[in-house]
Design a protein around this motif. Structure first.
Motif, PDB file in Angstrom:
ATOM      1  N   LEU A  14       0.805  -1.224   0.000  1.00 59.28           N
ATOM      2  CA  LEU A  14       0.000   0.000   0.000  1.00 59.28           C
ATOM      3  C   LEU A  14       0.837   1.274   0.000  1.00 59.28           C
ATOM      4  O   LEU A  14       0.325   2.354  -0.296  1.00 59.28           O
ATOM      5  N   THR A  57       0.903  -7.450  -1.785  1.00 59.15           N
ATOM      6  CA  THR A  57       0.255  -7.779  -0.516  1.00 59.15           C
ATOM      7  C   THR A  57      -1.257  -7.880  -0.712  1.00 59.15           C
ATOM      8  O   THR A  57      -1.795  -7.478  -1.752  1.00 59.15           O
ATOM      9  N   GLN A  72      -1.273 -12.377  -5.084  1.00 58.38           N
ATOM     10  CA  GLN A  72      -1.112 -12.084  -3.649  1.00 58.38           C
ATOM     11  C   GLN A  72      -0.178 -13.083  -2.980  1.00 58.38           C
ATOM     12  O   GLN A  72      -0.371 -14.290  -3.074  1.00 58.38           O
ATOM     13  N   VAL A  73       0.810 -12.550  -2.280  1.00 62.08           N
ATOM     14  CA  VAL A  73       1.757 -13.380  -1.541  1.00 62.08           C
ATOM     15  C   VAL A  73       1.332 -13.392  -0.081  1.00 62.08           C
ATOM     16  O   VAL A  73       1.017 -12.337   0.482  1.00 62.08           O
ATOM     17  N   SER A  96      -3.053 -16.038   2.901  1.00 56.03           N
ATOM     18  CA  SER A  96      -4.250 -16.354   2.115  1.00 56.03           C
ATOM     19  C   SER A  96      -3.977 -16.177   0.626  1.00 56.03           C
ATOM     20  O   SER A  96      -4.900 -16.075  -0.170  1.00 56.03           O
ATOM     21  N   SER A 143       4.659  -3.305   4.645  1.00 57.94           N
ATOM     22  CA  SER A 143       4.995  -3.163   6.071  1.00 57.94           C
ATOM     23  C   SER A 143       5.623  -4.430   6.656  1.00 57.94           C
ATOM     24  O   SER A 143       6.453  -4.357   7.552  1.00 57.94           O
ATOM     25  N   GLN A 173       1.095 -12.091   8.183  1.00 57.88           N
ATOM     26  CA  GLN A 173       0.391 -12.847   7.132  1.00 57.88           C
ATOM     27  C   GLN A 173       1.086 -12.703   5.786  1.00 57.88           C
ATOM     28  O   GLN A 173       0.946 -13.550   4.917  1.00 57.88           O
ATOM     29  N   ASN A 216      11.405   0.843   2.342  1.00 54.77           N
ATOM     30  CA  ASN A 216      10.314   1.351   3.185  1.00 54.77           C
ATOM     31  C   ASN A 216      10.782   2.640   3.867  1.00 54.77           C
ATOM     32  O   ASN A 216      11.943   2.740   4.251  1.00 54.77           O
TER      33      ASN A 216
END
Ligand code: FAD
Length: 345
Positions: free
Chosen positions: A235, A260, A274-275, A278, A293, A297, A312
């Motif tokens: 994000l 993410t 998506q890594v 889920s 971040s 998960q 970052n």
């Protein structure tokens, strides 16, 4: 790398209460075997040795004979084959029925399959038919030395704890395992074993679904779990239009784009990109995390990458703790500078 056949000890058992052997369901679709099937034969070997039983592969499909020698090469002693025109394209019902019939007949103690789309779909249906338990999405397997039960370990409570689950009373013990968490075993071509061909009656009229067409997913996102270099976005990228910054870096490096759940939910990427817990588990040579971040998960899906580079602007971001190289700063300056530098080389 012994070329001799492994002793074929996985004989059918007589029925009754005897459940014996470790089985791996080999996923074969559109002419390709999902590599997790071979990873599981490698893991299955360790489990079978710890219990003192045989290791078998199961192939369901149509015209699947080319897969049999491969299954032996990756360590199966026995290969069970159910070859039927109805099984040509994957569908839940006929696959679940064929595998359930096979399991009822030969009574393996443990059955494993990849936690792929197919495994996640067919294994619950089989477990329901067999009235047994299933641990989905395992990341570690083992054998309890005292009871010889299968220890099935998977992340639980949003990835905050690792839960080890035992199936004490029902058989078989069933688990799906995430692709790329187990090592690929050595392939020994020419190794031989026993092939058991089974014919079950499958009638098209018994099944409610038909395959009309296969539509390939976008090549950019396909095979994420096999990508050698991944550029992943979070994000921190702030808007979909900024994806181009990451795509330019990915183009220079020949990398695959991923991200993410945040990036997927924002509509910047598809779900198959998506890594994480889920999403997909990846193990590339290089994983470049941009504006991510490092939520637990997400980390469970990428922390075993060989080399992690994270960009970052927050020096406290959790992703920097798992990174081999952390670059603290504004991604809008750093990523274009990296792309320009790589272009020169
Ligand atoms: P954020 O956490 O918002 O991080 C954005 C980062 O960008 C921040 O660290 C910030 O410092 C940095 N940043 C901002 N601006 C800049 C800039 N200009 N330059 C540099 N850095 C900048 N998440 C997954 O990823 N995969 C999953 O599979 C997954 N499964 C989940 C399952 C469950 C049951 C739950 C509850 C959550 C799951 N999540 C998953 C969500 C996860 O908890 C996090 O919410 C998500 O990973 C956060 O995404 P992010 O890192 O993109 O966003």
């Amino acid at each position: 790398n012994d070329k001799k056949p492994i002793s074929a000890q996985a004989k059918p058992v007589a029925g009754g209460d005897v459940w014996s052997g470790v089985w791996v369901i080999i996923e074969y679709m559109n002419g390709k075997v999902a590599p997790v099937s071979w990873e599981l034969l490698g893991e299955g070997r360790k489990l079978a040795d710890a219990i003192g039983c045989g290791l078998s592969g199961v192939i369901t499909g149509h015209q699947v004979d080319s897969v049999i020698p491969e299954a032996f090469a990756y360590g199966a002693e026995t290969v069970y084959v159910v070859d039927h025109p109805i099984l040509k394209d994957y569908r839940t019902e006929p696959y679940a029925e064929a595998i359930t019939d096979l399991v009822k007949k030969y009574q393996p103690e443990i059955i494993l399959m990849g936690a792929t789309s197919m495994g996640r779909d067919v294994f619950p249906a089989i477990a329901t038919k067999l009235q047994t338990g299933l641990t989905a999405d395992c990341t570690v397997l083992g054998i309890d030395p005292d009871t010889k039960l299968l220890q099935q370990t998977r992340p639980a409570f949003g990835g905050n704890i690792m839960a080890t689950i035992l199936c004490r009373t029902r058989r078989p013990q069933m688990a799906t395992v995430r692709p790329r968490v187990m090592a690929m075993p050595d392939r020994v071509d020419g190794r031989e074993g026993e092939t058991v061909r089974e014919e079950f009656t499958l009638n098209e009229s018994d099944f409610r679904t038909k395959v009309l067409e296969f539509i390939n997913t976008d090549a950019k996102s396909a095979f994420l779990d096999k990508a050698e270099i991944i550029v992943a976005v979070g994000l921190g990228l702030a808007a979909k239009r900024n994806l181009v910054i990451a795509e330019e870096l990915a183009d220079v490096l020949g990398a695959t784009i991923a991200g993410t759940r945040g990036a997927v939910e924002a509509g910047w990427l598809n779900h198959d990109q998506q890594v994480g817990q889920s999403g997909v588990t990846v193990r590339p040579k290089v994983y470049i995390a941009i504006g991510i971040s490092g939520a637990i998960q997400h980390l469970v899906g990428m922390e075993t990458s060989d080399f992690i580079i994270a960009i970052n602007n927050d020096p406290e971001a959790a992703i920097l703790k798992v990174a081999n190289y952390g670059i603290v700063g504004d991604l809008f300056q750093i990523v274009p500078a990296l792309t320009a530098e790589f272009k020169k080389r």
